[in-house]
Design a protein around this motif. Structure first.
Motif, short mmCIF file in Angstrom:
data_model
loop_
_atom_site.label_atom_id
_atom_site.label_comp_id
_atom_site.label_asym_id
_atom_site.label_seq_id
_atom_site.Cartn_x
_atom_site.Cartn_y
_atom_site.Cartn_z
N GLU A 35 36.82 61.03 7.41
CA GLU A 35 36.78 59.42 7.62
C GLU A 35 35.90 58.77 6.68
OE1 GLU A 35 37.09 55.47 9.22
OE2 GLU A 35 38.48 57.47 9.35
N ASP A 36 34.97 59.39 6.15
CA ASP A 36 34.12 59.05 4.84
C ASP A 36 34.86 58.84 3.69
OD1 ASP A 36 31.65 58.57 6.18
OD2 ASP A 36 31.17 60.68 5.93
N VAL A 37 35.77 60.09 3.50
CA VAL A 37 36.46 59.95 2.34
C VAL A 37 37.53 58.73 2.22
CG1 VAL A 37 38.23 61.47 1.11
CG2 VAL A 37 36.09 62.60 1.73
N ARG A 38 38.10 58.77 3.42
CA ARG A 38 39.05 57.51 3.42
C ARG A 38 38.44 56.06 2.94
NH1 ARG A 38 40.73 53.59 6.74
NH2 ARG A 38 39.14 54.04 8.34
N LEU A 39 37.47 55.82 3.60
CA LEU A 39 36.64 54.71 3.41
C LEU A 39 36.04 54.68 1.79
CD1 LEU A 39 34.62 54.36 6.67
CD2 LEU A 39 36.57 53.01 6.09
N MET A 74 31.50 69.75 -1.70
CA MET A 74 32.09 69.75 -3.01
C MET A 74 33.35 69.78 -3.23
SD MET A 74 29.02 69.51 -5.15
CE MET A 74 29.43 70.02 -6.41
N ASP A 75 34.21 70.68 -2.53
CA ASP A 75 35.63 70.67 -2.77
C ASP A 75 36.33 69.33 -2.25
OD1 ASP A 75 35.06 73.35 -3.83
OD2 ASP A 75 35.69 74.21 -1.72
N LEU A 76 35.78 68.98 -0.96
CA LEU A 76 36.36 67.78 -0.39
C LEU A 76 36.29 66.65 -1.41
CD1 LEU A 76 37.62 66.33 2.15
CD2 LEU A 76 35.31 65.85 2.93
N MET A 77 35.04 66.61 -2.05
CA MET A 77 34.77 65.29 -2.93
C MET A 77 35.84 65.52 -4.17
SD MET A 77 32.73 63.50 -1.67
CE MET A 77 33.38 63.74 0.18
N HIS A 78 35.83 66.78 -4.61
CA HIS A 78 36.92 66.77 -5.61
C HIS A 78 38.08 66.62 -5.60
CE1 HIS A 78 38.36 68.40 -9.78
NE2 HIS A 78 39.00 69.55 -8.96
N GLU A 79 38.57 67.07 -4.40
CA GLU A 79 40.05 66.96 -3.77
C GLU A 79 40.49 65.48 -3.84
OE1 GLU A 79 40.15 69.18 -0.50
OE2 GLU A 79 39.74 71.07 -1.26
N GLY A 81 38.91 62.92 -5.76
CA GLY A 81 38.65 62.26 -6.84
C GLY A 81 37.20 61.76 -6.88
N VAL A 82 36.31 62.23 -5.98
CA VAL A 82 34.91 61.38 -6.06
C VAL A 82 34.03 62.44 -6.70
CG1 VAL A 82 32.90 60.74 -4.74
CG2 VAL A 82 35.39 60.35 -3.94
N GLY A 83 33.18 62.21 -7.71
CA GLY A 83 32.28 63.05 -8.75
C GLY A 83 30.96 63.08 -7.71
N VAL A 84 30.27 64.35 -8.09
CA VAL A 84 29.23 64.47 -7.33
C VAL A 84 27.77 64.51 -8.41
CG1 VAL A 84 27.85 66.13 -5.86
CG2 VAL A 84 30.25 65.90 -5.61
N ARG A 143 25.43 78.41 -8.44
CA ARG A 143 26.38 78.26 -7.46
C ARG A 143 27.58 77.02 -8.06
NH1 ARG A 143 27.31 80.79 -2.91
NH2 ARG A 143 28.97 80.05 -1.29
N TYR A 144 26.93 75.82 -8.53
CA TYR A 144 27.57 74.89 -8.45
C TYR A 144 27.77 74.28 -10.00
CZ TYR A 144 27.01 74.71 -3.60
OH TYR A 144 27.08 75.16 -2.24
N GLY A 145 27.27 75.22 -10.97
CA GLY A 145 27.23 74.62 -12.28
C GLY A 145 28.59 74.46 -12.85
N GLY A 146 29.48 75.19 -12.42
CA GLY A 146 30.78 75.17 -12.57
C GLY A 146 31.96 74.49 -11.95
N HIS A 147 31.33 73.99 -10.97
CA HIS A 147 32.22 72.95 -10.08
C HIS A 147 32.84 71.78 -10.49
CE1 HIS A 147 33.83 71.39 -6.41
NE2 HIS A 147 33.64 72.45 -5.72
N PRO A 148 33.97 71.80 -10.46
CA PRO A 148 34.73 70.53 -11.28
C PRO A 148 34.17 69.24 -10.82
CG PRO A 148 36.46 71.65 -9.97
CD PRO A 148 35.34 72.58 -9.80
N ALA A 149 33.64 69.22 -9.48
CA ALA A 149 33.15 67.82 -8.90
C ALA A 149 31.82 67.42 -9.62
CB ALA A 149 33.00 67.93 -7.36
N LEU A 150 31.19 68.29 -10.18
CA LEU A 150 29.65 68.11 -10.64
C LEU A 150 29.77 67.25 -11.88
CD1 LEU A 150 26.52 68.61 -10.33
CD2 LEU A 150 26.93 70.74 -11.93
N THR A 151 29.09 65.87 -11.71
CA THR A 151 29.04 65.27 -12.92
C THR A 151 27.38 64.87 -13.47
OG1 THR A 151 28.82 63.26 -11.50
CG2 THR A 151 30.88 63.87 -12.23
#
Length: 660
Positions: A35-39, A74-79, A81-84, A143-151
């Motif tokens: 629901e958060d992602v939708r909003l 992290m995966d949910l945000m990337h899927e 289009g929300v950067g982290v 763990r997250y240095g290579g994650h595509p969501a990380l900005t």
């Protein structure tokens, strides 16, 4: 060898304004995440900050790791289009740490231990705390240095911990050895001949805990310097871990606005991105000016675009009475930040909490939910930021006026035993910035050691303590043709809080045309000093002028009758009192005009500000009534698509972003 190129805010924004805020999904069931992602998508949110206060969740027991929930987020945000902006959680250690390692807990000035149950309950000097902080930071980076969501990396949160513990005392002694080299040098700097305070062994020195009477002022000054340095050491230890693992990802740590305990000039030099949290009171008639001051200072520390890490979408929860923001104010203040250089507009927090100490602090999604006014205004703001992103991000405009500020001068001037406890460095700084803001004059901030040659006017509201190098810098600025205006209690002491002969540095007295500064005459609450054409507040001085200086205003009546209140020698001005707001505005406005500094627009109504950023002109109405603003030429408003010719009509708390 060329300096290493570091990533910047531009690497995180990628040509768009970052929009979002702190997201604490661990407080909510998993079904709420979708629901958060939708909003978020509906509101144009493109960035969230995760993990700020998640240490107990990530490390439930010493050395254990629970990353599964963060992996999914992290995966949910990337899927979607929300950067982290991923935070190290080190601002709030888990309860087990304080329970197992009492040395990690800070101690107050009177010797009481501060326990867990809140936040910021760590000793910056504790080797145990630093070891655990490094370990969790290393594992997050791995763990997250290579994650595509990380900005962006976000270290800790609002560093603000003082500590008088034995751990801190041991580090303080090491810090003092590095600073002074010998006890003789320390005793000289601290003036320990006074009150039989001479130290014969380093082990005798402690943090300046509660004393029977007033403490040694220079010991307290050094303790403030030490505290800022120790907190910075903690920050840099985590930063270096993150840089080693992810050299391409920028790093930040959020400042509190004009906080006394942190030398933000020095900190800013160590950050890839300078960020700040900003919470003006919506009921304060000067809230917009407070915002402008913090924004000007943060932009100056960043030397370009900066990040608004936190603001409130509605009420906060820590004032005595917490008022919501009236309609339009959140949009107005957010766009004011963009006008003054912000390339990121973020909030604390995304969804308003239902439990915990901040459950009555607003969120972008309030307790009223999707239909609430707060979220609807958040949606509008997100759409408008998207419209201007491509034309504003990365741009930066310099001002003609610099306001000088230095934390060390603030610390030195805030000691006990001074001539007047009514004189507060931050209040004087705000008064001078207010005068320039109300005169519609744009300002940068600068350190007294900075290169000032680009500015037509430099103002010094108050710098009680100045190094010889800083004094030389001010003298050189005037010699090279600059105009300098200084307030009272400037140049009184050196870097050790040793009063200069004559009560003010002799070179500054000569610069301003002061033969003798006989006495300080501080004013009582409600007391004023009549002067030519205005009333002085807070302070006055008994000054004998030099023959080649000009008295611009005199005191009228009382003990100082006929003596200079405002003095000028060439392009150097000295104000021995604080004129009432309107008088200070008019005086500084006149001096600025003579120095060649001009408002962005002429004929601006009160409570309307015009700010130029790059090729765009922001015009903001902070008043409650509609106004017509003269803007010569033809202009297109990027927010509404409206074309204006020669004038702009602004409604209550309205904003236009004009391209000519």
């Amino acid at each position: 060898m060329a300096a290493e190129k570091r990533p910047s805010l531009g690497d995180a924004t990628r040509g768009r304004i970052l929009y979002g805020g702190d997201y604490n999904p661990e407080q909510w069931p998993k079904e709420t995440w979708h629901e958060d992602v939708r909003l978020m998508k509906a509101a144009g949110v493109n960035s969230v900050t995760l993990g700020v206060f998640s240490w107990a969740k990530l490390e439930p027991r010493p050395g254990e790791r629970d990353f599964g929930w963060l992996d999914r987020l992290m995966d949910l945000m990337h899927e979607n289009g929300v950067g982290v902006v991923l935070a190290t959680p080190t601002a709030s250690p888990p309860p087990w740490m304080g329970h197992l390692h009492p040395d990690t807990l800070p101690v107050t000035e009177d010797g009481r231990t501060e326990y867990w149950g809140g936040r910021q309950h760590f000793s910056h000097s504790s080797a145990t705390y630093r070891r655990y902080a490094a370990a969790i930071t290393e594992d997050l980076a791995a763990r997250y240095g290579g994650h595509p969501a990380l900005t962006l990396w976000h270290i800790n949160n609002e560093y603000c911990t003082y500590d008088w513990s034995d751990e801190a005392a041991a580090r303080f002694r090491t810090w003092l050895r590095d600073r002074y080299g010998s006890l003789d040098a320390l005793n000289s700097a601290w003036g320990t001949a006074f009150w039989s305070q001479g130290y014969g062994d380093w082990a005798e020195i402690h943090t300046p805990r509660q004393a029977h009477y007033m403490k040694n002022p220079t010991q307290v000054l050094d303790f403030k310097r030490f505290t800022s340095d120790m907190l910075l050491e903690c920050c840099l230890a985590e930063r270096d871990i993150l840089r080693l693992a992810t050299p391409h990802i920028p790093v930040t740590s959020n400042f509190m606005p004009l906080w006394v305990g942190q030398d933000a000039w020095r900190w800013a030099e160590e950050e890839d991105v300078v960020s700040v949290d900003l919470y003006p009171d919506p009921r304060d008639p000067l809230g917009a000016q407070q915002g402008a001051l913090v924004q000007d200072m943060t932009r100056s520390q960043a030397r370009g675009p900066w990040m608004l890490m936190e603001q409130a979408a509605g009420p906060v929860n820590w004032r005595g009475v917490n008022h919501p923001k009236p309609r339009g104010l959140n949009r107005l203040w957010s766009l004011q930040s963009v006008a003054r250089g912000a390339d990121a507009v973020c909030f604390f927090q995304w969804r308003q909490s239902r439990q915990g100490a901040e459950k009555f602090h607003s969120g972008m999604v309030s307790h009223a939910g999707e239909e609430g006014r707060t979220y609807q205004e958040v949606k509008r703001l997100g759409a408008e930021l998207a419209r201007i992103s491509g034309e504003v991000t990365g741009s930066h405009s310099l001002s003609d006026i610099a306001v000088l500020h230095d934390w060390h001068a603030w610390w030195a001037g805030a000691q006990d035993g001074r001539p007047s406890t009514r004189v507060d460095h931050a209040d004087v700084l705000k008064a001078w910035h207010r005068a320039l803001w109300e005169a519609h004059l744009a300002t940068d901030f600068a350190h007294p050691d900075h290169d000032l040659t680009a500015y037509k006017l430099v103002v010094v509201p108050q710098l009680y303590a100045l190094t010889d190098a800083a004094v030389d810098n001010l003298l050189a600025y005037v010699r090279q043709g600059g105009t300098l205006v200084s307030g009272f209690l400037t140049g009184v002491a050196d870097q050790d809080d040793r009063v200069r002969p004559g009560g003010m540095d002799a070179r500054l007295r000569e610069l301003f045309g002061i033969r003798t500064l006989h006495e300080w005459w501080p004013l009582e609450e409600g007391e004023t000093a009549d002067c030519d054409g205005f009333r002085g507040t807070l302070w006055s001085e008994e000054i004998e002028k030099a023959d080649d200086s000009t008295t611009e205003a005199v005191y009228k009546g009382g003990e100082l009758d006929g003596l200079p209140a405002v003095l000028r020698r060439g392009r150097a001005w000295y104000l021995s009192t604080l004129p009432e707001p309107g008088a200070l505005r008019d005086l500084l406005g006149r001096i600025a005009y003579d120095a060649g500094a001009r408002p962005v627009l002429d004929g601006l109504p009160d409570l309307v500000e015009a700010v130029r950023r790059g090729d765009l002109l922001f015009v903001l109405n902070h008043g409650r009534d509609a106004v017509t603003v003269p803007v010569p030429g033809t202009h297109h408003d990027l927010l509404t698509g409206t074309t204006f010719r020669d004038e702009v009509v602004l409604g209550r708390r309205d904003v236009v972003v004009l391209r000519s």
